[in-house]
Design an enzyme around this catalytic site. Structure first.
Site, PDB file in Angstrom:
ATOM      1  NE  ARG A 145      -3.828   2.608 -11.567  1.00 13.49           N
ATOM      2  CZ  ARG A 145      -3.353   3.913 -10.737  1.00 13.49           C
ATOM      3  NH1 ARG A 145      -2.926   4.941 -11.682  1.00 13.49           N
ATOM      4  NH2 ARG A 145      -3.700   4.167  -9.673  1.00 13.49           N
TER       5      ARG A 145
ATOM      6  N   GLY B  66       0.805  -1.332   0.018  1.00 17.84           N
ATOM      7  CA  GLY B  66      -0.033  -0.044   0.106  1.00 17.84           C
ATOM      8  C   GLY B  66       0.901   1.155  -0.143  1.00 17.84           C
TER       9      GLY B  66
ATOM     10  CD  GLU C 257       0.830  -9.366   1.187  1.00 16.05           C
ATOM     11  OE1 GLU C 257      -0.059  -8.767   1.120  1.00 16.05           O
ATOM     12  OE2 GLU C 257       0.733 -10.768   1.591  1.00 16.05           O
TER      13      GLU C 257
ATOM     14  CB  CYS D  14     -15.136   2.618 -30.076  1.00 13.89           C
ATOM     15  SG  CYS D  14     -14.726   2.456 -31.510  1.00 13.89           S
ATOM     16  CD  GLU D  15     -15.805   2.423 -23.259  1.00 15.93           C
ATOM     17  OE1 GLU D  15     -15.964   1.664 -24.150  1.00 15.93           O
ATOM     18  OE2 GLU D  15     -16.434   2.400 -22.041  1.00 15.93           O
TER      19      GLU D  15
ATOM     20  CE1 TYR E  93      -9.095   1.466  -9.431  1.00 12.30           C
ATOM     21  CE2 TYR E  93      -7.197   1.688 -10.515  1.00 12.30           C
ATOM     22  CZ  TYR E  93      -7.956   0.903 -10.124  1.00 12.30           C
ATOM     23  OH  TYR E  93      -7.851  -0.032 -10.067  1.00 12.30           O
TER      24      TYR E  93
ATOM     25  CE1 TYR F 137      -1.949  -3.893  -8.526  1.00 16.96           C
ATOM     26  CE2 TYR F 137      -0.975  -1.628  -7.762  1.00 16.96           C
ATOM     27  CZ  TYR F 137      -1.275  -2.936  -7.414  1.00 16.96           C
ATOM     28  OH  TYR F 137      -0.970  -3.526  -6.337  1.00 16.96           O
TER      29      TYR F 137
ATOM     30  N   GLY G 202       3.942  -3.620  -3.743  1.00 22.68           N
ATOM     31  CA  GLY G 202       3.937  -3.693  -5.441  1.00 22.68           C
ATOM     32  C   GLY G 202       4.224  -2.511  -5.947  1.00 22.68           C
ATOM     33  NE  ARG G 203      -0.545   2.170  -5.732  1.00 29.83           N
ATOM     34  CZ  ARG G 203      -1.376   2.210  -6.742  1.00 29.83           C
ATOM     35  NH1 ARG G 203      -1.324   2.655  -7.880  1.00 29.83           N
ATOM     36  NH2 ARG G 203      -2.359   1.649  -6.273  1.00 29.83           N
TER      37      ARG G 203
HETATM   38  N1  LLP Z   1      -1.401  -7.147  -0.712  1.00 29.52           N
HETATM   39  C1  LLP Z   1      -2.596  -7.230  -0.971  1.00 29.52           C
HETATM   40  C2  LLP Z   1      -3.275  -8.292  -0.297  1.00 29.52           C
HETATM   41  C3  LLP Z   1      -3.026  -6.470  -2.165  1.00 29.52           C
HETATM   42  O1  LLP Z   1      -4.556  -6.695  -2.368  1.00 29.52           O
HETATM   43  C4  LLP Z   1      -2.298  -5.434  -2.616  1.00 29.52           C
HETATM   44  C5  LLP Z   1      -2.950  -4.707  -3.684  1.00 29.52           C
HETATM   45  C6  LLP Z   1      -1.059  -5.527  -2.366  1.00 29.52           C
HETATM   46  C7  LLP Z   1      -0.627  -6.327  -1.377  1.00 29.52           C
HETATM   47  C8  LLP Z   1      -0.020  -4.374  -3.082  1.00 29.52           C
HETATM   48  O2  LLP Z   1      -0.427  -3.130  -2.859  1.00 29.52           O
HETATM   49  P1  LLP Z   1       0.390  -2.029  -3.560  1.00 29.52           P
HETATM   50  O3  LLP Z   1       1.868  -2.161  -2.605  1.00 29.52           O
HETATM   51  O4  LLP Z   1       0.578  -2.239  -4.800  1.00 29.52           O
HETATM   52  O5  LLP Z   1      -0.327  -0.859  -3.040  1.00 29.52           O
HETATM   53  N2  LLP Z   1      -5.394  -1.777  -9.388  1.00 29.52           N
HETATM   54  C9  LLP Z   1      -5.025  -0.779  -8.649  1.00 29.52           C
HETATM   55  C10 LLP Z   1      -4.595  -1.077  -7.104  1.00 29.52           C
HETATM   56  C11 LLP Z   1      -5.306  -2.293  -6.774  1.00 29.52           C
HETATM   57  C12 LLP Z   1      -4.287  -2.848  -5.487  1.00 29.52           C
HETATM   58  C13 LLP Z   1      -4.662  -4.074  -5.092  1.00 29.52           C
HETATM   59  N3  LLP Z   1      -4.119  -4.717  -3.990  1.00 29.52           N
HETATM   60  C14 LLP Z   1      -4.339   0.392  -9.206  1.00 29.52           C
HETATM   61  O6  LLP Z   1      -4.204   0.424 -10.380  1.00 29.52           O
HETATM   62  O7  LLP Z   1      -4.471   1.614  -8.454  1.00 29.52           O
END
Ligand code: LLP
Length: 446
Positions: free
Chosen positions: A333, A248, A293, A364-365, A337, A393, A295-296
């Protein structure tokens, strides 16, 4: 652009990983996802090091591979000593094909299929994160058949409302994820899971949302998780040894977002680690093994998408659209969002910005916008646009809408660019299509 990024402007040209964006566009075509290898590795090792420095290495960062999943990402996560989180059979399969050590895989999902559960047990996934009773029943049976005890975590909802887009908040009271702590469901679920002979409950997982900047939200989540561990211990005698705080951590998209330094990211981990330590002391429970965890924050700012401008259209007195050769198919995105981005003209990256335009896609949107109201210099057909912070993402949510092909991805470093995902071909678009035999027959009778 920040200290971790190799993104820079040289003689008016946008350069990433030592490669000119325009040359990448020429060599690989557009749209193109470009990933900065040094950035990704720096962020991975930052999280690994932060757990070592602030929590005596008693934990592990897991790369949340939903942000960007491909063989090369699992290889990098492995070589940097991370674990990974996967959330589908597809991500698990990709990790498996990359040779990722299965004991360091944590598998999430609020709706795992029977096939995914079987695949996970067959592959030897280290830890499954439980989100319902049905999957526990199936997993217990599969583990018994295999003669093992499957490690599991339980996803709980600590009820921390993070300040982020409501679609990416995951700890609201009505969330589809996990078991709420507040109403006693989480404790009831723990009691159920402790009855299974072939499930080995390691501890608890939570994830409060994404694109979060407030340190306090993570601290609060850590506090709530520790209190939950203490309550469970008191009520059941079960002592959790693992706490997973999820991901997150936010990233920079536009000047509306803070630009976090490496020290800032480190300070998130430090704050979480300090909370676990102080709460363990206060509640007289042991310090748990810490999982994170991200990701982003690992891949988001490492990625840039390159597009070629096709057309510029003025809607007098209202808007100017700069339409590119990609769109919501490679980056949904904005449509999902209303996400904001920083956009540069890669071949005139230091030119003064003279206009506010919306970057439109080719679908087409009407909602097919890549970025609304961005400042750009004059641009026209053939110019290369670079949309920054598109590493997370974007590819992972790409689609073939309008039968546009999904772009390929290259990894850049020290002036070298290597393909990590090939661009889809037109043949890829039809290769799974089947014309029913009966159609052929009806042609004959016509
Ligand atoms: N762990 C779990 C259980 C998650 O559901 C997620 C993200 C993460 C870790 C990683 O979170 P991060 O560090 O990436 O914030 N598609 C959306 C984001 C959806 C996030 C889903 N879960 C976007 O494009 O902003």
């Amino acid at each position: 652009m920040n200290e971790r990024s190799t993104l820079c402007i040289k003689k008016g040209e946008l350069v990433i990983g030592g490669c000119k964006a325009t040359e990448l566009a020429k060599e690989f075509g557009t749209p193109l996802y470009v990933f900065d290898e040094d950035y990704i590795r720096k962020m991975m090792s930052l999280y690994k090091g932060a757990i070592e420095r602030h929590y005596s290495g008693n934990g592990l960062p897991l790369y949340a591979s939903k942000a960007f999943s491909c063989l090369a990402m699992y290889k990098m996560a492995d070589s940097e000593g991370l674990g990974v989180d996967v959330v589908s059979g597809g991500e698990l399969y990709t990790a498996h094909m990359a040779g990722f050590p299965m004991e360091k895989v944590y598998m999430h999902g609020n709706s795992k299929t029977d096939e995914e559960l079987k695949m996970a047990v067959d592959y030897g996934v280290g830890t499954m994160v439980l989100d319902c009773l049905e999957e526990a029943l199936i997993l217990d049976r599969l583990a018994r058949e295999k003669g093992i005890k499957q490690n599991v975590l339980i996803r709980v909802n600590p009820g921390v409302e993070a300040h982020t887009h409501k679609y990416v908040q995951t700890s609201r009271p009505d969330s589809k994820f996990g078991f709420p702590v507040a109403d006693g469901s989480a404790l009831r679920f723990v009691r159920e899971i402790l009855k299974f002979e072939n499930l080995n409950l390691l501890g608890f997982h939570c994830h409060i949302g994404s694109q979060i900047f407030e340190k306090q939200s993570f601290v609060l989540a850590a506090q709530k998780m520790m209190s939950f561990v203490a309550v469970v211990q008191e009520m059941t005698d079960y002592e959790a040894s693992v706490i997973d705080i999820g991901g997150g951590f936010g990233i920079y998209y536009t000047d509306e977002d803070p630009r976090l330094t490496e020290e800032d990211y480190e300070s998130y981990v430090e704050a979480i680690a300090e909370t676990l330590k102080s709460e363990a002391k206060r509640l007289e429970i042991k310090e748990p093994y810490l999982l994170l965890e991200p990701g982003r924050s690992i891949v988001g700012e490492a990625g840039v998408t390159l597009y070629t401008v096709n057309t510029v259209k003025d809607i007098p007195r209202l808007k100017r659209y700069v339409a590119v050769d990609g769109g919501m198919g490679d980056n949904p995105r904005y449509a999902l969002y209303q996400s904001k981005y920083t956009v540069l003209c890669a071949n005139r990256a230091d030119a003064a910005t003279e206009q506010i335009v919306s970057i439109a896609g080719k679908c087409c949107e009407s909602g097919d916008i890549v970025a609304a109201d961005v400042a750009l210099p004059e641009v026209g057909r053939g110019d290369i646009l670079a949309v920054l912070s598109t590493g997370a993402y974007n590819y992972s949510m790409a689609s073939n809408y309008n039968r546009n092909t999904i772009p390929g991805a290259v990894l850049v470093k020290d002036g070298r660019a290597e393909t990590i995902i090939k661009r889809q071909s037109l043949d890829d678009l039809v290769c799974l299509d089947v014309v029913p035999e009966s159609f052929e027959k009806s042609w004959v009778t016509l």
